[in-house]
Design a protein around this motif. Structure first.
Motif, PDB file in Angstrom:
ATOM      1  N   GLU A 184     -10.819  -2.687   6.093  1.00 18.94           N
ATOM      2  CA  GLU A 184      -9.647  -1.867   5.795  1.00 18.94           C
ATOM      3  C   GLU A 184      -8.629  -2.661   4.984  1.00 18.94           C
ATOM      4  O   GLU A 184      -8.433  -3.860   5.217  1.00 18.94           O
ATOM      5  CB  GLU A 184      -9.000  -1.356   7.085  1.00 18.94           C
ATOM      6  N   PHE A 185      -7.971  -1.971   4.057  1.00 15.43           N
ATOM      7  CA  PHE A 185      -6.971  -2.604   3.192  1.00 15.43           C
ATOM      8  C   PHE A 185      -5.722  -1.733   3.116  1.00 15.43           C
ATOM      9  O   PHE A 185      -5.826  -0.512   2.970  1.00 15.43           O
ATOM     10  CB  PHE A 185      -7.519  -2.793   1.771  1.00 15.43           C
ATOM     11  N   LEU A 186      -4.566  -2.387   3.195  1.00 20.23           N
ATOM     12  CA  LEU A 186      -3.295  -1.743   2.906  1.00 20.23           C
ATOM     13  C   LEU A 186      -2.891  -2.119   1.485  1.00 20.23           C
ATOM     14  O   LEU A 186      -3.461  -3.040   0.885  1.00 20.23           O
ATOM     15  CB  LEU A 186      -2.225  -2.187   3.901  1.00 20.23           C
ATOM     16  N   SER A 187      -1.899  -1.439   0.940  1.00 17.88           N
ATOM     17  CA  SER A 187      -1.417  -1.774  -0.395  1.00 17.88           C
ATOM     18  C   SER A 187      -0.867  -3.208  -0.398  1.00 17.88           C
ATOM     19  O   SER A 187      -0.054  -3.570   0.460  1.00 17.88           O
ATOM     20  CB  SER A 187      -0.332  -0.784  -0.815  1.00 17.88           C
ATOM     21  N   GLY A 188      -1.343  -4.015  -1.341  1.00 13.98           N
ATOM     22  CA  GLY A 188      -0.886  -5.397  -1.425  1.00 13.98           C
ATOM     23  C   GLY A 188      -1.360  -6.277  -0.289  1.00 13.98           C
ATOM     24  O   GLY A 188      -0.768  -7.322  -0.011  1.00 13.98           O
ATOM     25  N   ASP A 189      -2.435  -5.880   0.366  1.00  4.99           N
ATOM     26  CA  ASP A 189      -2.938  -6.580   1.564  1.00  4.99           C
ATOM     27  C   ASP A 189      -3.353  -8.018   1.241  1.00  4.99           C
ATOM     28  O   ASP A 189      -4.044  -8.276   0.256  1.00  4.99           O
ATOM     29  CB  ASP A 189      -4.135  -5.814   2.119  1.00  4.99           C
ATOM     30  N   LEU A 190      -2.931  -8.954   2.104  1.00  6.80           N
ATOM     31  CA  LEU A 190      -3.304 -10.365   1.941  1.00  6.80           C
ATOM     32  C   LEU A 190      -4.025 -10.912   3.173  1.00  6.80           C
ATOM     33  O   LEU A 190      -4.202 -12.121   3.312  1.00  6.80           O
ATOM     34  CB  LEU A 190      -2.051 -11.208   1.674  1.00  6.80           C
ATOM     35  N   LYS A 191      -4.462  -9.994   4.064  1.00  4.88           N
ATOM     36  CA  LYS A 191      -5.023 -10.445   5.343  1.00  4.88           C
ATOM     37  C   LYS A 191      -6.523 -10.700   5.290  1.00  4.88           C
ATOM     38  O   LYS A 191      -7.066 -11.393   6.152  1.00  4.88           O
ATOM     39  CB  LYS A 191      -4.729  -9.403   6.431  1.00  4.88           C
ATOM     40  N   HIS A 192      -7.206 -10.125   4.306  1.00  6.80           N
ATOM     41  CA  HIS A 192      -8.658 -10.246   4.283  1.00  6.80           C
ATOM     42  C   HIS A 192      -9.073 -11.695   4.037  1.00  6.80           C
ATOM     43  O   HIS A 192      -8.455 -12.413   3.244  1.00  6.80           O
ATOM     44  CB  HIS A 192      -9.254  -9.335   3.200  1.00  6.80           C
ATOM     45  N   HIS A 193     -10.140 -12.125   4.688  1.00  6.21           N
ATOM     46  CA  HIS A 193     -10.572 -13.530   4.569  1.00  6.21           C
ATOM     47  C   HIS A 193     -11.083 -13.869   3.167  1.00  6.21           C
ATOM     48  O   HIS A 193     -11.168 -15.053   2.808  1.00  6.21           O
ATOM     49  CB  HIS A 193     -11.643 -13.848   5.618  1.00  6.21           C
ATOM     50  N   GLU A 194     -11.415 -12.856   2.372  1.00  2.96           N
ATOM     51  CA  GLU A 194     -11.860 -13.116   0.998  1.00  2.96           C
ATOM     52  C   GLU A 194     -10.816 -12.654  -0.019  1.00  2.96           C
ATOM     53  O   GLU A 194     -11.144 -12.255  -1.140  1.00  2.96           O
ATOM     54  CB  GLU A 194     -13.203 -12.424   0.738  1.00  2.96           C
ATOM     55  N   ARG A 195      -9.555 -12.728   0.367  1.00  4.02           N
ATOM     56  CA  ARG A 195      -8.477 -12.208  -0.476  1.00  4.02           C
ATOM     57  C   ARG A 195      -8.421 -12.883  -1.859  1.00  4.02           C
ATOM     58  O   ARG A 195      -8.116 -12.230  -2.857  1.00  4.02           O
ATOM     59  CB  ARG A 195      -7.127 -12.327   0.229  1.00  4.02           C
ATOM     60  N   ARG A 196      -8.724 -14.184  -1.916  1.00  4.29           N
ATOM     61  CA  ARG A 196      -8.656 -14.877  -3.204  1.00  4.29           C
ATOM     62  C   ARG A 196      -9.664 -14.286  -4.196  1.00  4.29           C
ATOM     63  O   ARG A 196      -9.324 -13.980  -5.344  1.00  4.29           O
ATOM     64  CB  ARG A 196      -8.911 -16.378  -3.006  1.00  4.29           C
ATOM     65  N   SER A 197     -10.891 -14.077  -3.735  1.00  2.00           N
ATOM     66  CA  SER A 197     -11.933 -13.507  -4.604  1.00  2.00           C
ATOM     67  C   SER A 197     -11.623 -12.052  -4.960  1.00  2.00           C
ATOM     68  O   SER A 197     -11.904 -11.600  -6.083  1.00  2.00           O
ATOM     69  CB  SER A 197     -13.295 -13.592  -3.909  1.00  2.00           C
ATOM     70  N   ILE A 198     -11.040 -11.336  -3.999  1.00  2.00           N
ATOM     71  CA  ILE A 198     -10.695  -9.925  -4.231  1.00  2.00           C
ATOM     72  C   ILE A 198      -9.669  -9.817  -5.362  1.00  2.00           C
ATOM     73  O   ILE A 198      -9.825  -9.015  -6.300  1.00  2.00           O
ATOM     74  CB  ILE A 198     -10.152  -9.275  -2.937  1.00  2.00           C
ATOM     75  N   TYR A 199      -8.622 -10.640  -5.298  1.00  2.00           N
ATOM     76  CA  TYR A 199      -7.565 -10.554  -6.306  1.00  2.00           C
ATOM     77  C   TYR A 199      -8.029 -11.099  -7.669  1.00  2.00           C
ATOM     78  O   TYR A 199      -7.557 -10.640  -8.706  1.00  2.00           O
ATOM     79  CB  TYR A 199      -6.307 -11.272  -5.813  1.00  2.00           C
ATOM     80  N   GLN A 200      -8.959 -12.031  -7.632  1.00  2.00           N
ATOM     81  CA  GLN A 200      -9.531 -12.484  -8.904  1.00  2.00           C
ATOM     82  C   GLN A 200     -10.315 -11.357  -9.572  1.00  2.00           C
ATOM     83  O   GLN A 200     -10.206 -11.149 -10.797  1.00  2.00           O
ATOM     84  CB  GLN A 200     -10.460 -13.686  -8.665  1.00  2.00           C
ATOM     85  N   LYS A 201     -11.098 -10.641  -8.792  1.00  2.00           N
ATOM     86  CA  LYS A 201     -11.848  -9.497  -9.324  1.00  2.00           C
ATOM     87  C   LYS A 201     -10.892  -8.414  -9.812  1.00  2.00           C
ATOM     88  O   LYS A 201     -11.101  -7.809 -10.877  1.00  2.00           O
ATOM     89  CB  LYS A 201     -12.790  -8.946  -8.254  1.00  2.00           C
ATOM     90  N   LEU A 202      -9.803  -8.187  -9.075  1.00  2.00           N
ATOM     91  CA  LEU A 202      -8.829  -7.170  -9.458  1.00  2.00           C
ATOM     92  C   LEU A 202      -8.154  -7.537 -10.782  1.00  2.00           C
ATOM     93  O   LEU A 202      -7.954  -6.677 -11.659  1.00  2.00           O
ATOM     94  CB  LEU A 202      -7.771  -7.018  -8.340  1.00  2.00           C
TER      95      LEU A 202
END
Length: 640
Positions: free
Chosen positions: A519-537
């Motif tokens: 699950e993700f909220l807007s601007g979520d930073l809690k996911h353990h793979e957040r760095r890779s997620i934001y790089q993809k974004l």
């Protein structure tokens, strides 16, 4: 409703017999009446034909044994069972000095027939006629009180049975817990529960249901945990209560724990679990549960298959839902409703309407749910004239008076195609008592989309005057004025919402990967793979701009500069979910995302380009419908 009157009793009235059908059933004057075993035998052999029962009744009258309490008892039971409540009532009132068992039979009949007030009234007559109650008749009248929500009468019965010594009877206590729970008196339900000597699995299940009905989840769990042994019914009630209260993941965790404990689920358990999967959009988990149902030898009846159709539809696999529907040997109105609503949800308007027509050809009568589904299909397909034709046929051809949700569908049909003045006039003709905030919100949303501030302000005025407004109504009003750049009005409604203690529902998106829901909220930073997620974004932002994407900053509804608006849009929850899906699944795999709110215009435009760039099919279910993104296009044809 008259006050119940029962005689004052100090002795224990109820015997140890397990069934009053074998009691002596004596009246004051029945000592000289011979039991007519021939008539009773005939009645027991002819239980399914009303004419046969009437004929045997006539034979009893000719023999002069129509006052035999055993004959009367059998006749009452059969008349009630055959839905001939008038015959039963006439027979009862022609009986001399009816005893408690005959009262119980007719009270049971009234309850089964839905005549709850009549059942409660007949119980009151017992007191006037000095007929002493037993636990069976008390349980029956309490059932009527539960179904009628007759709290006052239920309290009177409670007080009377305490005086008569029946208060601690288990069946009576269970009905009292249910009564107080259904009538919003949970504390009284708990008091009765605490006084039961043996709080077994049945008693705890009833108490749990009362807590769940009032959103008291932790209290229900406490009652559940107090059981030494928990059976299938108790586990199912626990899962159902959690799912009904939006605790979907906890409900699924409880199902897993049930399996670990070795408790075998039944059909009802699976229907509850499928409901949780439907709301979560957990397709892979749903498929596993479907296979597990086969392993458990579950009977795939219409209810279970209907739940599967609904689950596959809401999890994004409409093809599997269609296969299940097509394989059904017997289809009822509920089966058709599940499929029609599923097709409408996926924007398959033509298919939904064709299925509706097939249903009518098969001679299956539609109900109000059918029309909600088919009118939604017309709305999603922009089929205005057909929508009006079907709407008008509800009453003229099918005898179904349109409810508020059907009127809401018509407003939505007109609003989506930009016929806003017609939609507003439609609401005006309905009258204030038939208009709710959801209907006005839908029309206001259409006004915002079509940029019609004139009609929008009329709708906004009406919406702001509604006596009952939830967070969605306040946000809709704030967003509407923000879209016009009238920030003072937008801020005013947000302030009213805050002062009223009304919390805004945050945008949340989820995606299932390897049977795990992320699950993700807007601007979520809690996911353990957040760095890779934001790089993809960030990569997606760059690639989509090369394809011509330009952030629609006008949909970022806050009084901030365009750069800040662009940043706010870039981290919407559905984009984070899609980015995670792209980095954690194999190429060309379909991504399925569930969002709790309506997908915004900017995200819709961007996801079309993401699907094109990545050669992925992306399925997004928002609050209103499914969007199937593929090759730069969406199944909704930009119409949602």
């Amino acid at each position: 409703m008259s006050i119940l009157v029962l005689p004052s009793v100090t002795t224990n009235l109820y015997n140890s017999s397990n069934s009053y059908t074998h009691s002596k059933a004596k009246t004051n004057n029945d000592q000289n009446i011979r039991r007519d075993t021939d008539i009773i035998s005939l009645l027991q052999q002819n239980r399914k034909n009303l004419k046969h029962v009437e004929s045997i009744h006539g034979r009893a009258i000719k023999k002069g044994t129509e006052q035999d309490p055993f004959v009367v008892f059998e006749l009452l039971r059969l008349y009630c069972k055959l839905d001939s409540i008038d015959h039963a009532t006439k027979l009862f009132h022609s009986t001399h000095n009816p005893n408690v068992y005959l009262y119980t039979s007719l009270i049971d009949g009234f309850v089964s027939f839905g005549s709850y007030s009549a059942a409660i009234g007949l119980y009151g007559q017992m007191g006037h006629n000095n007929v002493l109650p037993d636990s069976y008749v008390v349980t029956s009248v309490l059932k009527a009180c539960v179904l009628q929500r007759a709290l006052r009468c239920g309290r009177e019965v409670h007080g009377q049975v305490l005086k008569s010594g029946l208060g601690l009877d288990r069946s009576v206590a269970l009905k009292l817990i249910e009564l107080y729970g259904k009538c919003d008196e949970v504390e009284d339900a708990r008091k009765v529960f605490d006084k039961i000597p043996e709080r077994d699995v049945v008693a705890r299940t009833v108490m749990m249901a009362s807590y769940f009905d009032h959103g008291m989840v932790e209290e229900a769990i406490e009652v559940f945990n107090g059981l030494k042994t928990q059976d299938t019914v108790c586990w199912t009630a626990m899962i159902d209560g959690l799912v009904r209260n939006g605790e979907l993941n906890r409900g699924l965790e409880m199902f897993r724990e049930m399996q670990v404990k070795g408790v075998e689920p039944n059909e009802v358990t699976f229907v509850c679990v499928l409901s949780a999967c439907s709301q979560l959009g957990a397709l892979e988990l749903s498929r596993w549960i479907h296979m597990y149902m086969h392993k458990c030898n579950v009977k795939f009846n219409q209810i279970v298959v209907g739940a599967l159709i609904n689950m596959y539809s809401r999890c994004g696999d409409i093809d599997e839902a269609q296969l299940l529907f097509d394989d059904m040997k017997v289809k009822d109105v509920s089966s058709y409703n599940s499929m029609i609503c599923g097709l409408a949800l996926h924007g398959m308007s033509t298919e939904a309407i064709e299925l509706f027509r097939e249903m009518l050809k098969q001679g299956i009568s539609p109900n109000s749910i059918t029309f909600v589904g088919v009118l939604n299909a017309c709305s999603h397909g922009g089929l205005v004239e057909l929508g009006f034709e079907i709407f008008q046929s509800m009453e003229t051809l099918h005898g179904i008076k349109p409810h508020i949700e059907h009127h809401g569908c018509m407003v939505d049909i007109l609003g989506r195609v930009g016929r806003l003045e017609e939609a507003y006039n439609f609401i005006e003709r309905m009258g204030a008592q038939h208009v709710d905030d959801k209907m006005l919100c839908a029309l206001l949303s259409s006004c915002k989309i079509h940029r019609n501030s004139e009609v929008g302000e009329q709708v906004a005025k009406r919406l702001s005057e509604c006596s009952k407004m939830d967070s969605g109504s306040y946000i809709m009003l704030s967003n509407f004025y923000a879209s016009l750049g009238r920030w003072n009005f937008a801020a005013e409604f947000r302030e009213k919402m805050e002062k009223g203690g009304i919390l805004k529902e945050p945008g949340c998106s989820s995606i299932e990967v390897n049977n795990v829901i992320h699950e993700f909220l807007s601007g979520d930073l809690k996911h353990h793979e957040r760095r890779s997620i934001y790089q993809k974004l960030e990569e997606l932002n760059y690639l989509t701009k090369l394809e011509g994407y330009s952030p629609a900053t006008e949909v970022a509804l806050h009084d901030i500069d365009d750069k800040q608006k662009e940043l706010a849009l870039a981290v919407h929850s559905e984009r984070l979910a899609i980015s995670y899906g792209l980095i954690s699944t194999e190429p060309h795999t379909t991504l399925r995302v569930v969002k709790n709110l309506r997908i915004c215009d900017d995200c819709h435009a961007m996801i079309k380009l993401i699907a094109k760039i990545t050669s992925r099919k992306i399925v997004v279910r928002d609050r209103n419908r499914f969007h199937h993104f593929e090759n730069g296009h969406c199944s909704c044809k930009d119409y949602w």
